[in-house]
Write an enzyme that holds these catalytic residues in place. Structure first.
Site, mmCIF file in Angstrom:
data_model
loop_
_atom_site.group_PDB
_atom_site.id
_atom_site.type_symbol
_atom_site.label_atom_id
_atom_site.label_comp_id
_atom_site.label_asym_id
_atom_site.label_seq_id
_atom_site.Cartn_x
_atom_site.Cartn_y
_atom_site.Cartn_z
ATOM 1 N N CYS A 1 -54.378 61.244 27.290
ATOM 2 C CA CYS A 1 -54.917 61.506 28.927
ATOM 3 C C CYS A 1 -54.530 62.356 29.405
ATOM 4 O O CYS A 1 -54.380 63.480 30.166
ATOM 5 C CB CYS A 1 -54.955 60.109 29.086
ATOM 6 S SG CYS A 1 -56.181 59.044 28.848
ATOM 7 N N HIS B 1 -56.233 63.227 36.444
ATOM 8 C CA HIS B 1 -56.717 62.769 35.307
ATOM 9 C C HIS B 1 -57.290 61.755 36.158
ATOM 10 O O HIS B 1 -56.933 60.839 36.700
ATOM 11 C CB HIS B 1 -55.956 62.636 34.140
ATOM 12 C CG HIS B 1 -56.429 61.289 33.183
ATOM 13 N ND1 HIS B 1 -57.336 61.083 32.793
ATOM 14 C CD2 HIS B 1 -55.902 60.012 33.207
ATOM 15 C CE1 HIS B 1 -57.637 60.658 31.805
ATOM 16 N NE2 HIS B 1 -56.565 59.571 32.208
ATOM 17 N N ASN C 1 -62.556 56.124 32.826
ATOM 18 C CA ASN C 1 -61.681 56.728 32.362
ATOM 19 C C ASN C 1 -62.286 57.548 30.920
ATOM 20 O O ASN C 1 -62.339 56.623 30.103
ATOM 21 C CB ASN C 1 -60.089 56.694 31.842
ATOM 22 C CG ASN C 1 -58.876 56.890 31.475
ATOM 23 O OD1 ASN C 1 -59.249 58.098 30.731
ATOM 24 N ND2 ASN C 1 -57.935 56.534 31.608
HETATM 25 N N1 COA Z 1 -61.958 41.051 33.889
HETATM 26 C C1 COA Z 1 -61.354 39.998 34.229
HETATM 27 N N2 COA Z 1 -60.262 39.616 33.924
HETATM 28 C C2 COA Z 1 -59.284 39.830 33.249
HETATM 29 C C3 COA Z 1 -59.971 41.574 32.722
HETATM 30 C C4 COA Z 1 -61.379 42.336 32.952
HETATM 31 N N3 COA Z 1 -62.403 42.803 32.591
HETATM 32 N N4 COA Z 1 -59.076 41.888 32.002
HETATM 33 C C5 COA Z 1 -58.291 41.264 32.330
HETATM 34 N N5 COA Z 1 -58.402 39.812 32.758
HETATM 35 C C6 COA Z 1 -57.704 38.719 33.176
HETATM 36 C C7 COA Z 1 -56.387 39.176 32.239
HETATM 37 O O1 COA Z 1 -56.596 38.261 30.963
HETATM 38 C C8 COA Z 1 -55.237 38.413 32.952
HETATM 39 O O2 COA Z 1 -56.050 37.184 33.278
HETATM 40 P P1 COA Z 1 -54.505 36.075 33.649
HETATM 41 O O3 COA Z 1 -54.045 36.254 34.736
HETATM 42 O O4 COA Z 1 -55.227 34.453 33.724
HETATM 43 O O5 COA Z 1 -53.123 35.862 32.492
HETATM 44 C C9 COA Z 1 -55.607 38.975 34.426
HETATM 45 O O6 COA Z 1 -56.642 39.545 34.239
HETATM 46 C C10 COA Z 1 -54.771 39.825 35.329
HETATM 47 O O7 COA Z 1 -54.302 40.726 33.952
HETATM 48 P P2 COA Z 1 -53.291 41.803 34.015
HETATM 49 O O8 COA Z 1 -53.557 42.384 32.935
HETATM 50 O O9 COA Z 1 -52.461 41.690 34.983
HETATM 51 O O10 COA Z 1 -54.534 42.946 35.144
HETATM 52 P P3 COA Z 1 -53.946 44.079 35.753
HETATM 53 O O11 COA Z 1 -53.913 43.827 37.220
HETATM 54 O O12 COA Z 1 -53.177 44.554 35.507
HETATM 55 O O13 COA Z 1 -55.395 44.950 35.608
HETATM 56 C C11 COA Z 1 -55.738 47.335 33.849
HETATM 57 C C12 COA Z 1 -55.922 45.676 34.178
HETATM 58 C C13 COA Z 1 -55.757 47.586 32.960
HETATM 59 C C14 COA Z 1 -57.115 47.086 34.672
HETATM 60 C C15 COA Z 1 -54.543 47.444 35.325
HETATM 61 O O14 COA Z 1 -53.370 47.393 34.186
HETATM 62 C C16 COA Z 1 -54.475 49.350 35.078
HETATM 63 O O15 COA Z 1 -55.354 49.507 35.575
HETATM 64 N N6 COA Z 1 -53.984 49.607 33.859
HETATM 65 C C17 COA Z 1 -53.629 51.523 33.702
HETATM 66 C C18 COA Z 1 -55.320 51.480 33.080
HETATM 67 C C19 COA Z 1 -54.838 53.021 32.884
HETATM 68 O O16 COA Z 1 -55.477 53.863 33.764
HETATM 69 N N7 COA Z 1 -54.425 53.894 31.128
HETATM 70 C C20 COA Z 1 -54.879 54.763 31.533
HETATM 71 C C21 COA Z 1 -53.923 55.817 31.335
HETATM 72 S S1 COA Z 1 -53.818 56.984 31.311
#
Ligand code: COA
Length: 353
Positions: free
Chosen positions: A120, A262, A292
């Site tokens: 990215c 980004h 993204n």
């Molecule tokens: N819909 C509903 N629930 C979801 C889900 C979705 N699409 N994706 C994950 N969950 C659930 C998980 O299974 C977890 O459930 P649990 O508590 O029963 O285990 C819960 O939501 C929380 O998951 P978690 O991974 O802790 O969520 P989060 O708040 O960290 O959000 C992302 C997940 C991916 C949105 C977040 O971590 C994020 O934005 N990370 C950076 C990603 C990014 O920008 N990457 C590019 C960088 S270049």
């Protein structure tokens, strides 16, 4: 091609055209919720994303790159370049690079053409490479493209990643000019930390683990990301890199008119803007409509901002990115006078690539 920089100590790369392309098929959160265990409220709250665009089965990264490149060249007012640099994590094939095909399809026979892989952060690295070709005198004009089709590497059944990523391409044209003129690319900051290479990865498909179906799992053949850790690293690395490039230029956040990070996730963008002391309304938020789009996200956000007049000549613009690798990078420029550009999602005026 050979170009001499002799006698041009202030030679700089100057932005002179831009364009973006999003595939026609737009997928909103409700469409994803109809087949995945997720819902619109979860996606919007955690990522800020409302919709993303997905390439048709016949569309590869080069198709999107050609469409964006064509628009950027038209916007620049001339079709000639000496080099094409394509930033991508999803090349058409492992071998060869995608850029030579893109150059050929744009009618740029014989120019230098190569890919840059920095996930990215790829567009900032490609921009630095393009600027370097110009300042070193190797090229007079360079087309820099960021293009990715993440729908090919993200498992469509993986609810964490399927909601975050979208497909797209964006491009900038750089010409030779002089430091200090509007559009001149200023300081860059680039960095990496390979000790965290497994935080964002497609495990199989390279020389470490070839992607034979019998020897690899479905998970290994698809994109994987440790979301929470990535969130933390992305926020701190982008903030740090942005500060570094501002310091290098003797500027502070108060001098920034438009922040175009980004487009990872709206929460990351808001966190970085707040940490830098920038008001939310100075930050580009194209992620809401495109997700993204990896290497495409910065040129797409710039094109969208330009089309919607959120960028005005004379604005000081700060670009910052973070990605797998880990990698990060930033660049400063002053926005030049450019002809109007089409919004990346507008297609009615031209046929499919
Ligand atoms: N819909 C509903 N629930 C979801 C889900 C979705 N699409 N994706 C994950 N969950 C659930 C998980 O299974 C977890 O459930 P649990 O508590 O029963 O285990 C819960 O939501 C929380 O998951 P978690 O991974 O802790 O969520 P989060 O708040 O960290 O959000 C992302 C997940 C991916 C949105 C977040 O971590 C994020 O934005 N990370 C950076 C990603 C990014 O920008 N990457 C590019 C960088 S270049």
């Amino acid at each position: 091609m050979a170009v001499s920089s002799a006698g041009r100590p202030d030679r700089a790369a100057v932005l002179c055209g831009l364009g973006g392309w999003l595939p026609r098929h737009r997928v909103d959160n409700d469409e994803l919720a109809a087949r995945l265990d997720t819902d619109d409220a979860w996606i919007r709250t955690r990522t800020g994303i409302r919709s993303r665009h997905v390439a048709a089965p016949h569309e590869a990264t080069s198709d999107l790159a050609v469409a964006a490149g064509r628009r950027a060249l038209a916007n620049s007012g001339t079709h000639s370049t000496d080099a094409v640099v394509v930033a991508t994590t999803t090349p058409d094939r492992t071998c060869p690079a995608t850029a030579p095909l893109v150059a050929a399809r744009l009618g740029l026979a014989g120019v230098a053409a190569f890919d840059v892989g920095a996930v990215c952060t790829g567009f900032i690295y490609a921009l630095a490479a393009g600027a370097g070709l110009i300042t070193s005198g190797v090229a007079d004009r360079v087309l820099v493209i960021g293009a990715d089709v993440y729908s090919r590497i993200v498992d469509a059944d993986d609810r964490q990643n399927a909601v975050v990523f979208g497909d797209g391409a964006g491009a900038l044209v750089l010409r030779t000019g002089h430091a200090g003129e509007p559009g001149a690319l200023g300081s860059f900051d680039l960095g990496s930390d390979g000790t965290h290479e497994d935080m964002i990865t497609v495990a199989a498909g390279g020389s470490r683990l070839p992607a034979e179906a019998s020897r690899t799992s479905r998970a290994e053949r698809h994109f994987a990301m440790r979301g929470k850790e990535v969130f933390r690293h992305a926020s701190s690395r982008m903030t740090q890199s942005a500060r570094t490039v501002l310091d290098c230029s003797g500027l502070t956040a108060d001098d920034v008119d438009r922040f175009v990070p980004h487009q990872a996730n709206l929460r990351i963008l808001r966190t970085v803007a707040t940490d830098l002391g920038l008001p939310a309304d100075r930050c580009a938020t194209h992620v809401e409509r495109a997700g993204n789009t990896c290497a495409a996200s910065i040129p797409l956000a710039l094109t969208d901002d330009h089309a919607n007049q959120a960028l005005r000549p004379g604005d000081r613009v700060l670009l910052t990115a973070f990605g797998g690798g880990l990698t990060w990078g930033s660049c400063l420029l002053t926005w030049p006078e450019l002809p109007p550009a089409a919004e990346p999602a507008r297609h009615e005026e031209e046929s499919a690539p």
